[in-house]
Design a protein around this motif. Sequence first.
Motif, mmCIF file in Angstrom:
data_model
loop_
_atom_site.group_PDB
_atom_site.id
_atom_site.type_symbol
_atom_site.label_atom_id
_atom_site.label_comp_id
_atom_site.label_asym_id
_atom_site.label_seq_id
_atom_site.Cartn_x
_atom_site.Cartn_y
_atom_site.Cartn_z
ATOM 1 N N LYS A 38 0.803 -1.223 0.000
ATOM 2 C CA LYS A 38 0.000 0.000 0.000
ATOM 3 C C LYS A 38 0.835 1.271 0.000
ATOM 4 N N ASP A 39 2.055 1.194 0.516
ATOM 5 C CA ASP A 39 2.920 2.366 0.558
ATOM 6 C C ASP A 39 4.327 1.915 0.199
ATOM 7 N N ARG A 41 6.973 3.321 -0.144
ATOM 8 C CA ARG A 41 8.086 3.935 0.590
ATOM 9 C C ARG A 41 8.405 3.156 1.856
ATOM 10 N N LYS A 42 7.444 2.404 2.348
ATOM 11 C CA LYS A 42 7.603 1.646 3.585
ATOM 12 C C LYS A 42 8.279 0.304 3.281
#
Length: 94
Positions: A38-39, A41-42
């Motif tokens: 979902k992200d 960057r994580k």
Amino acid sequence: FLSMSSIAQKMGHSTAAATGMVDKLQEMGYLTRMSAAKDRRKIMVAITQEGRELVDRMRQNIVRDLAALMAGTDHEARQAIADTGKSIKKRRLG
């Protein structure tokens, strides 16, 4: 999967320190790292089969060493070790 921030929190260290540790463990083949769905960057970290096998060997060694230690102790010392184990378990579960 654990996030880098979760690993840092569990270690009680900074994210930078956790990143260094994860880098080494990934180099050794014990962890994999990927972006969260979902992200992106994580960063999420997962243990590999080799990592699981290492943890299993470490646990077996701890059990073996503790059994040897307890075999050479008297009742009072064994009780103290048992009480310490209960205290650790409570803290871990709490």
